[in-house]
Design an enzyme around this catalytic site. Structure first.
Site, short mmCIF file in Angstrom:
data_model
loop_
_atom_site.label_atom_id
_atom_site.label_comp_id
_atom_site.label_asym_id
_atom_site.label_seq_id
_atom_site.Cartn_x
_atom_site.Cartn_y
_atom_site.Cartn_z
N GLU A 78 25.85 14.17 105.51
CA GLU A 78 26.05 12.84 106.10
C GLU A 78 27.37 12.73 106.85
O GLU A 78 27.45 12.03 107.86
CB GLU A 78 25.98 11.76 105.02
CG GLU A 78 24.58 11.48 104.48
CD GLU A 78 24.17 12.41 103.35
OE1 GLU A 78 24.94 13.34 103.02
OE2 GLU A 78 23.08 12.21 102.77
N HIS A 82 21.62 6.17 92.76
CA HIS A 82 20.52 6.05 93.71
C HIS A 82 19.97 4.63 93.80
O HIS A 82 18.97 4.40 94.47
CB HIS A 82 19.36 6.99 93.34
CG HIS A 82 19.66 8.44 93.55
ND1 HIS A 82 20.68 9.08 92.90
CD2 HIS A 82 19.08 9.37 94.34
CE1 HIS A 82 20.72 10.35 93.28
NE2 HIS A 82 19.76 10.55 94.16
#
Lengths: 364, 318
Positions: free
Chosen positions: B37, B106
């Protein structure tokens, strides 16, 4: 795509200097412009007209000139915190750059950016004060070039210290995975802020880039002719869509990590500028706790840092790229004199415009 | 993408997750990203500088942690640093939130953290209509936008991440959030909240899944005689201060329902907005107080739920 000239004095034309070697003259001219700009900035900083940290690119001029003179309209340029030499050489107007540093509303970033955050959309050139950020920025500029501008490329300038940053290492992978027309120019001054890079780095940088699939080259970053030739070859291949290229250029860091660098001051004038720190160290090393070998190791490392800092920062030393380029012009005194006069006039004109309405600016 | 050739889609697994787009626009516009990322969000900023309009898909907003520099220090600051001359049109799609048992790395929301950053636009749809409309607006916007996509409102994400074809696993999905019409070409403007239910006693300010929980709670509370107004913020930056203030002016009671962290975030910001407007409402918040637990029953209790909302409204009205 070139910037509209905001101030005719600050516009860079391609001046062809008559003489034996126009390329050599042009490179010396650009290096000297970058050096003279940084010297002027250092003076403004010392006078207190420029605030904050100031990271000069003194010592990097041969790398900047040798690479940036190959760029064309449509090429992207991603820079780090020592962004001035490439921007000056790329042709960004000097007055808005200086006005930005002075915090004026007509500065390049309207006084809201500062010297680590200089952007010129007309030149597709951006910079970042976050170490390592120029690599992903360069990758993005290269991606845009690949899609929108055939034969255009992007160049990212970075340093040896930045190559341990996650986003830099990630970009070594991404640029190959996406086959980006990106040249990373890693200016290796052997320092990561005030730490010797070698003390905090595993492996070597060219081997890293090679392992990721980059074409690589290493060059003496104080030799502008060598940089120009090497960068030219890499860029020519990139324009034909070769794999990303990594150029490692060694050069000195003449003014420390930033102006007023406490380590450099301590190294240069230990009694005047290092008294407090040295006193603290002396006071600490005599206290209980900590092994004898640890103390010896720590003291030796400190001493070696100071010696190396001092050795690397000798202006006008044989390692100064501007001096080397000047010496190389010795056979053509007339061209050299003209270049030096032109640069003096350009910088002084830019300064007088930039400082006209700055309180205390006329005291120079 | 058909209308704007500068749009490129970047994301991990993009060819698989966006197979129809990949099949139509090919690998040069639907770019498979490495699990990296930091590099690909940073490259998206650079690509926007170079003239593209990247749409970057994060798997989950939690993972922005390894790439925050690109958002915080690059995208969000380009316009300011360039004296307003250089926009950074990047759309970051950020699936968010819990409710399907995926644990504390998450299932976070994190919009408060991102909405704190000047230079970013942060939007959080709670319905398909708004998801479409805010996306359409984002694709014409000149700056960086983070579009949150509550996973609990997406059958696709729930199937992909939580169910894995098992019929034995169920989720508490609010139907009005997960299914509904979209109108092609209808944009939803930034900075405009939606009043989902009118009421006079308590203003419930919420977003995403919380809106649906609040509506269910309001329905239940109406039977007990408490009239709740439910404001769906939809957009955090810019924030529709007017709608918040005009509702609280009437009710003088404010409850913020937010599945992001309770402290130093959206709930405090909404309270501050009313204080700055000269109001002094009674205030309560139903948010996430701790790391989101994994066990389904603990998770359900930790997230804003109907029971906690009813209880909080009870405290405000007695």
């Amino acid at each position: 795509m070139r910037a509209k000239a905001l101030n005719p004095l600050a516009t860079v034309g391609v001046i062809i200097y008559p003489g034996n070697d126009t390329m050599r003259a042009d490179l010396y001219h650009q290096m000297l412009r970058a050096r003279a700009y940084e010297t002027a900035v250092a003076d403004l900083w010392l006078r207190g007209l420029v605030s904050g940290e100031m990271h000069l690119g003194t010592g990097e001029e041969a790398v900047a000139a040798g690479v940036v003179t190959h760029l064309r309209d449509g090429d992207g340029l991603a820079l780090a915190h020592r962004c001035s030499p490439p921007l000056v050489i790329r042709g960004v107007s000097l007055v808005p750059m200086l006005r930005e540093l002075l915090g004026m509303p007509d500065g390049l970033g309207h006084g809201r950016a500062g010297h680590m955050h200089l952007f010129s959309r007309d030149h597709l050139a951006g910079s970042s004060g976050i170490v390592g950020a120029s690599l992903p920025m360069g990758a993005g500029l290269a991606l845009a070039a690949a899609r929108l501008r055939p034969e255009c490329i992007a160049v990212a300038f970075t340093g040896d210290g930045a190559m341990n940053q996650g986003m830099a290492l990630e970009t070594l992978n991404l640029a190959v995975a996406w086959d980006l027309p990106l040249l990373v120019v890693c200016i290796d001054n052997a320092w990561a802020i005030t730490t010797r890079s070698a003390d905090v780095m595993g492996g070597d940088l060219v081997a890293r880039a090679t392992a990721f699939g980059w074409r690589t080259a290493t060059v003496d970053g104080t030799d502008v002719d060598a940089v120009h030739a090497e960068a030219g070859a890499l860029i020519a291949q990139l324009r034909k869509r070769g794999a990303p290229a990594f150029l490692l250029a060694h050069c000195p860091r003449l003014d420390g990590h930033f102006l007023g660098d406490p380590m450099l001051r301590m190294a240069k004038r230990p009694l005047a500028d290092g008294r407090e720190t040295l006193g603290d160290i002396a006071g600490s090393v005599t206290k209980a706790g900590g092994g004898v070998l640890d103390r010896a190791g720590g003291m030796l490392r400190m001493a070696s840092l100071l010696v190396q800092a001092r050795a690397g920062a000798e202006r006008e030393s044989r390692g100064d790229p501007v001096r080397k380029a000047r010496d190389a012009m010795a056979a053509d005194r007339a061209a050299r004199d003209r270049i030096e006069r032109d640069v003096r006039e350009e910088i002084s004109a830019a300064l007088s415009v930039a400082l006209a309405d700055v309180p205390g600016g006329a005291d120079a | 993408m058909a209308q704007d050739e500068t749009i490129v889609l970047i994301g991990e697994d993009a060819p698989m997750l966006r197979a129809p787009l990949f099949a139509r626009f090919g690998p040069a516009r639907v770019l498979a990203a490495p699990i990296s990322e930091g590099a690909f969000l940073g490259a998206a900023a650079g690509a926007a500088m170079g003239g593209l309009r990247p749409v970057v898909e994060l798997y989950m907003v939690d993972f922005i942690a390894v790439a925050l520099d690109a958002v915080l220090n690059q995208m969000a600051k380009l316009a300011t640093f360039s004296g307003g001359t250089w926009p950074c049109p990047v759309l970051v799609r950020a699936p968010s939130g819990g409710g399907y048992g995926d644990g504390g790395q998450h299932g976070q929301a994190l919009w408060g953290m991102l909405a704190a950053i000047p230079g970013l636009t942060v939007v959080v749809p709670s319905t398909p209509w708004d998801a479409y409309g805010l996306t359409a607006t984002a694709l014409e916007h000149d700056g960086p936008v983070v579009l949150f996509e509550p996973k609990l409102l997406s059958a696709e994400w729930l199937q992909f991440l939580g169910r894995g074809s098992r019929e034995t696993v169920t989720f508490d999905v609010p139907p009005a959030g997960a299914h509904g019409d979209v109108a092609r070409g209808t944009m939803v403007p930034f900075g405009r909240a939606a009043v989902r239910r009118s009421g006079n006693d308590v203003t419930i300010v919420s977003l995403a899944v919380g809106v649906h929980r609040a509506l269910e709670a309001a329905e239940r509370l109406a039977n007990d005689g408490a009239s709740c107004e439910v404001v769906d913020l939809r957009s955090l930056r810019p924030l529709d201060r007017e709608t918040i203030v005009s509702s609280v002016e009437r009710t003088n009671r404010l409850l913020v329902v937010d599945e992001d962290y309770a402290s130093f975030g959206l709930a405090g910001e909404v309270a501050a907005v009313t204080l700055e407007a000269g109001l002094t409402p009674q205030f309560a918040r139903v948010c996430l107080d701790d790391t989101l637990p994994y066990a389904r029953d603990l998770e359900a209790e930790a997230l804003p739920n109907v029971g906690r909302i009813v209880e909080a409204v009870g405290r405000l009205t007695t």
